[in-house]
Design a protein around this motif. Structure first.
Motif, PDB file in Angstrom:
ATOM      1  N   LYS A  71      -1.426   7.378  -0.505  1.00 59.91           N
ATOM      2  CA  LYS A  71      -0.255   7.929   0.167  1.00 59.91           C
ATOM      3  C   LYS A  71       0.978   7.924  -0.731  1.00 59.91           C
ATOM      4  N   ASP A 128      -0.134  -0.907  -1.085  1.00 55.78           N
ATOM      5  CA  ASP A 128       1.221  -0.473  -1.404  1.00 55.78           C
ATOM      6  C   ASP A 128       2.180  -1.640  -1.598  1.00 55.78           C
ATOM      7  N   ALA A 152       3.623   0.066   3.708  1.00 52.39           N
ATOM      8  CA  ALA A 152       4.124   1.297   3.101  1.00 52.39           C
ATOM      9  C   ALA A 152       5.347   1.831   3.828  1.00 52.39           C
ATOM     10  N   ASP A 154      -1.322  -3.673   7.096  1.00 51.24           N
ATOM     11  CA  ASP A 154      -1.805  -2.314   6.862  1.00 51.24           C
ATOM     12  C   ASP A 154      -1.261  -1.786   5.541  1.00 51.24           C
ATOM     13  N   GLU A 155      -2.079  -1.005   4.832  1.00 47.40           N
ATOM     14  CA  GLU A 155      -1.728  -0.447   3.523  1.00 47.40           C
ATOM     15  C   GLU A 155      -1.338  -1.543   2.532  1.00 47.40           C
ATOM     16  N   TYR A 171       4.650   8.945   6.211  1.00 49.01           N
ATOM     17  CA  TYR A 171       4.041   8.233   7.330  1.00 49.01           C
ATOM     18  C   TYR A 171       4.537   8.801   8.666  1.00 49.01           C
ATOM     19  N   ASN A 175       3.143  -2.380   8.691  1.00 48.90           N
ATOM     20  CA  ASN A 175       2.729  -1.340   7.764  1.00 48.90           C
ATOM     21  C   ASN A 175       3.570  -1.480   6.504  1.00 48.90           C
ATOM     22  N   THR A 177      -6.579  -0.932   3.707  1.00 48.06           N
ATOM     23  CA  THR A 177      -6.064  -0.014   2.703  1.00 48.06           C
ATOM     24  C   THR A 177      -6.979   1.195   2.585  1.00 48.06           C
ATOM     25  N   SER A 178      -6.381   2.319   2.208  1.00 43.48           N
ATOM     26  CA  SER A 178      -7.151   3.518   1.900  1.00 43.48           C
ATOM     27  C   SER A 178      -7.242   3.718   0.388  1.00 43.48           C
ATOM     28  N   ARG A 179      -6.717   2.778  -0.371  1.00 42.81           N
ATOM     29  CA  ARG A 179      -6.680   2.907  -1.826  1.00 42.81           C
ATOM     30  C   ARG A 179      -7.852   2.164  -2.466  1.00 42.81           C
ATOM     31  N   THR A 214      -7.643   7.414   5.181  1.00 42.08           N
ATOM     32  CA  THR A 214      -6.645   7.438   6.240  1.00 42.08           C
ATOM     33  C   THR A 214      -7.201   8.115   7.486  1.00 42.08           C
TER      34      THR A 214
END
Length: 419
Positions: free
Chosen positions: A398, A197, A151, A193-194, A413, A149, A234-236, A123
């Motif tokens: 997140k 999620d 999420a 984005d994301e 967020y 987004n 994604t950050s996952r 992130t």
């Protein structure tokens, strides 16, 4: 041939246009257009009638209202088009380190294709900025850039958000219906984005849209064709999620066509000074305060931090330091209470027991007073530190971080946007 005529539209649709304003080089006319049908009811032509040849003289209030509404419509279209334009270019990705230059090279390369791009990274590393930049460098730059987004949208509303809603699809729905993000991005780019999620139930529907380039709004039996280029981020850890069964393997392969992994800030500290300079300029512009530079010891202190929140966290620290002082040059002392790391301890000075006893009360009182911060600042720092620690503990996940903190994902967020 009459310029600006809509007779062909009447023939194509079979629908009359009873009262309309026609404007061309000859003037403005109040007209009606009617379809002509044969005995079988088939449209064989159309007829137009001029009701008034100078409506501005007899219908001045209507003409004035029409002109005003037309101007408002044109303004709204321009504002909407401006909102859908990319905000950043590849040059907006600040840095000249080998890592930053490689990211820019990859961005320019993938921009020349229409294939799906998957942006990976922690992130705050600039994934949304890079998505804008890829769109701006592509052949779709003049078309809409639409971001969502995942999420931040409740799971129950995601399907409507993506695919749209047919008129009267459910109680309370807009009678005119509502276009989804895929339809709004038609001809351009949709930034997801994301993506990690996204609920598993919706992943199969997204996969079908990506494969077929077709959407079916909620409550509709009509399939709409769309031409959309997908950029996901994604950050996952998606491969781990696939192994755990929380992310569809087929969707992952469909998204992971052109992956770009953005480096964390700690991996490109050579760019720190350039990033600080750019962020300081932006903070000064938005706050209306003079630009504030950083001393060498301040940069050294910042370079020693791990920055789990990356550039977003760096900006937050710079903004806090800027707003908390009138000094035009920020030194290390301006940041010691804002960063995770602690300032080096001062060397001890030998003192006699009598000296220590004499100064103990004064030092203790002044230290306790100096340690007290304004309550809003203390709360903000505590929240910021707790969020950074939760993100670090969950590897940037997140959803898991929000659960650790006992807050909703949407609230997390909102707080991240302020960090």
């Amino acid at each position: 041939m009459v310029p600006n005529t809509l007779m062909a539209h009447v023939v194509d649709t079979g629908q009359p246009m009873l009262v309309d304003l026609l404007t061309n080089q000859a003037g403005t006319f109040l007209v009606s257009r009617l379809p002509l049908r044969n005995a079988q009811g088939e449209v064989i032509g159309a007829m137009g009638m001029v009701l008034l040849d100078h409506p501005e003289t007899t219908m001045q209030p209507l003409m004035t209202k029409f002109s005003r509404l037309q101007r408002e419509l044109d303004d709204a279209r321009q504002q909407l088009a401006a909102q859908r334009r990319p905000k950043y270019t590849v040059a907006s990705f600040i840095g000249a380190s080998p890592q930053a230059m490689e990211i820019k090279r990859q961005a320019r390369r993938v921009a020349q294709t229409d294939s799906t791009v998957l942006l990976l990274g922690e992130t705050g590393t600039g994934k949304e900025l890079l998505a804008h930049a890829i769109h701006a460098a592509s052949a779709r730059a003049a078309r809409p850039f639409v971001g969502v987004n995942i999420a931040a949208v409740p799971d129950t509303l995601l399907e409507a958000e993506f695919f749209g809603v047919a008129p009267g699809a459910y109680t309370g729905a807009d009678r005119k219906g509502r276009d989804g993000k895929f339809k709004l991005a038609d001809g351009g780019t949709l930034f997801l984005d994301e993506i990690g999620d996204m609920p598993i139930a919706l992943q199969s529907k997204l996969l079908r849209v990506l494969q077929e380039q077709e959407v079916e709004p909620l409550g509709s039996n009509t399939v709409q064709r769309v031409d959309v280029r997908i950029i996901a981020a994604t950050s996952r850890d998606l491969p781990a999620m696939v192994a755990a069964g929380s992310f569809r393997a087929d969707l992952y392969y469909r998204l992971n066509v052109l992956p770009i992994r953005l480096p964390a800030l700690r991996e490109r500290m050579a760019d720190l000074e350039a990033l600080v300079e750019t962020l300081a300029d932006d903070i000064a512009r938005r706050s209306g305060l003079p630009h504030k530079g950083l001393s060498g010891d301040a940069l050294e202190l910042l370079a020693q931090q791990s920055w789990p929140g990356n550039i977003r966290e760096l900006r937050n620290v710079l903004e806090q330091a800027t707003l908390m002082t009138d000094d035009l040059v920020l030194g290390a002392s301006h940041f010691t209470s804002l960063v995770v790391g602690e300032a080096p301890a001062a060397p001890a000075v030998a003192r006699s027991p009598k000296q220590l006893a004499a100064t103990h009360d004064v030092v203790g009182a002044s230290a306790s007073t100096a340690a007290i911060k304004p309550l809003p600042q203390a709360i903000a720092e505590l929240e910021s530190r707790a969020i950074r620690e939760a993100l670090a503990a969950t590897g940037g996940n997140k959803l898991a971080a929000s659960r650790l903190l006992g807050i909703s994902r949407a609230t997390l967020y909102e707080k991240l946007a302020l960090i």
